[in-house]
Design a protein around this motif. Structure first.
Motif, PDB file in Angstrom:
ATOM      1  N   THR A  86      35.823   6.316   8.598  1.00 21.72           N
ATOM      2  CA  THR A  86      36.500   6.270   7.298  1.00 21.72           C
ATOM      3  C   THR A  86      36.525   4.847   6.764  1.00 21.72           C
ATOM      4  O   THR A  86      36.296   4.621   5.570  1.00 21.72           O
ATOM      5  CB  THR A  86      37.932   6.837   7.437  1.00 21.72           C
TER       6      THR A  86
ATOM      7  N   ASP B 265      34.134  12.404   3.197  1.00 24.56           N
ATOM      8  CA  ASP B 265      34.875  12.089   4.422  1.00 24.56           C
ATOM      9  C   ASP B 265      35.421  13.367   5.065  1.00 24.56           C
ATOM     10  O   ASP B 265      36.452  13.881   4.629  1.00 24.56           O
ATOM     11  CB  ASP B 265      36.012  11.109   4.127  1.00 24.56           C
ATOM     12  N   GLU B 266      34.727  13.877   6.053  1.00 23.68           N
ATOM     13  CA  GLU B 266      35.102  15.112   6.762  1.00 23.68           C
ATOM     14  C   GLU B 266      35.509  16.206   5.763  1.00 23.68           C
ATOM     15  O   GLU B 266      36.580  16.794   5.883  1.00 23.68           O
ATOM     16  CB  GLU B 266      36.244  14.841   7.758  1.00 23.68           C
TER      17      GLU B 266
HETATM   18 MG    MG Z   1      38.376   9.263   9.405  1.00 20.50          MG
END
Ligand code: MG
Ligand code: ADP
Length: 353
Positions: free
Chosen positions: A45, A160-161
């Motif tokens: 991240t 992000d995910e």
């Molecule tokens: Mg992360």
């Protein structure tokens, strides 16, 4: 193309300082589906936030098409982000959510309307344009978030995910959907996940990270078949790690020996290793089980377990040095029998620890 050059990111000061990224360099080719893969806390991240501009690097540069963007404000970068939480406006309609970024950019009304229609078409939500976002399912909300992030036509989309909040079945569907979107738009996708299966299924390139460092970069096939380190071999699917002795290097090949067997040449990413004990990765599906006395038997041991799984059996063999190895076979050998294991030496790679 994005180039991350010697980027370090530290949080905090003095004894509380934490290095989230330490001297990371990578190149993300234009128009590719590029995945950052690694366990929680490894800095994925943080790297995305640096590319997006939500964080500034402590050291190093981030270049987009040759231009240093590392210190530009987020809205000045041709980059957009899809967050795990979607960050939609729940009481607003789907179309207003999708058009929001374009309104902020003060684009003409007609252009905004056209883009909204086009984006909703792209994510197959055309008929939901007027629906309030809080009346949609999780998967539909995810599509709205994607449409909104794609609407200003960024050069780069950071994800992000984005699938981690979805259940397994929806997640599989969205995996293909994201690949299709990337392909159709030609936008560079930088995708973050901690799920190795997802990374293998979706990516053109995978960068594997651990503890703020890059461990290996390659195509899914390269990463899977030729891991260079124990960490990567373990992280990407089931693998066996066996012992051998490194005798010498011959060009870019390593001459090794299992137990007291004859020397053989295998691959090695690092040709500066010292002779002595080394580890090699051996994928269960690349092993063939032969008779112990067979010339091709590289490793020898005893069958200690065998599990039938329909398409074949998983055999567990205890090698003579005590290491246990899984092998996938069609016809298992009886428990307690002595066997030899062989595989193509092309499939063998020396691992860094
Ligand atoms: Mg992360
Ligand atoms: P990942 O996304 O791979 O799970 P992160 O990039 O979120 O990892 O975090 C990497 C490391 O940096 C972690 O140890 C995390 O606690 C730390 N970290 C991230 N953001 C901050 C912050 N704003 N302040 C202090 N530490 C942070």
């Amino acid at each position: 193309m994005i180039e991350v050059k010697n980027v370090t990111k530290r949080f905090g000061e003095g004894e509380f300082a934490l290095t989230a990224l330490g001297d990371v360099s990578l190149s993300i080719p234009e128009g590719s589906f590029y995945t950052l893969l690694g366990p929680s806390g490894c800095g994925k991240t943080t790297l995305l936030r640096l590319i997006a501009g939500f964080e500034l690097p402590t050291d190093g540069e981030i270049l987009l098409d040759g231009e240093n963007i590392g210190y530009l404000a987020p809205h000045k970068r041709p980059v957009n982000t899809v967050f795990q939480s979607y960050a939609l406006f729940p009481h607003m309609s789907v179309e207003r959510n999708v058009g929001f970024g374009l309104e902020m950019l003060k684009r003409p009304k007609a252009e905004i309307d056209n883009t909204i229609a086009e984006m909703l078409e792209l994510v197959q939500l055309g008929e939901f344009a007027a629906r309030r976002v809080d009346q949609l399912s999780g998967g539909q909300q995810q599509r709205v978030a994607l449409a909104r992030a794609l609407a200003p036509r960024p050069k780069v989309l950071l994800l992000d995910e984005p699938l981690s909040a979805l259940d397994l079945k929806l997640r599989k569907g969205m995996q293909s959907e994201l690949k299709r979107l990337q392909h159709e738009t030609g936008i560079t996708f930088v995708f973050v996940t901690h799920d190795q299966g997802e990374a293998l299924a979706m990516s053109d390139h995978i960068a594997i990270m651990s503890a703020g460092a890059l461990r290996q970069v390659g195509t899914p096939e390269e990463i899977y078949t030729a891991p260079t380190s124990r960490f990567v071999a373990d992280f990407i699917g089931d693998t066996n790690i066996v012992n051998a002795e490194l005798l010498a290097f011959e060009g870019d090949k390593a001459k090794i020996r299992f137990n007291d067997g004859s020397p053989l040449l295998v691959n090695a990413a690092d040709t500066t290793l010292n002779p002595g004990p080394v580890h090699l990765a051996l994928r269960p599906e690349t092993i063939r089980v032969v008779d112990e006395a067979d010339d091709t038997a590289l490793l020898k041991g005893e069958v200690i377990d065998s599990t039938y799984f329909g398409a074949g059996s998983q055999m567990l063999v205890r090698l003579d040095d005590g290491v246990e190895v899984h092998a996938q076979v069609v016809v298992p050998r009886p428990m307690g029998s002595r066997v030899g294991l062989e595989c193509d030496t092309d499939m063998l790679h020396i691992l860094e620890d």
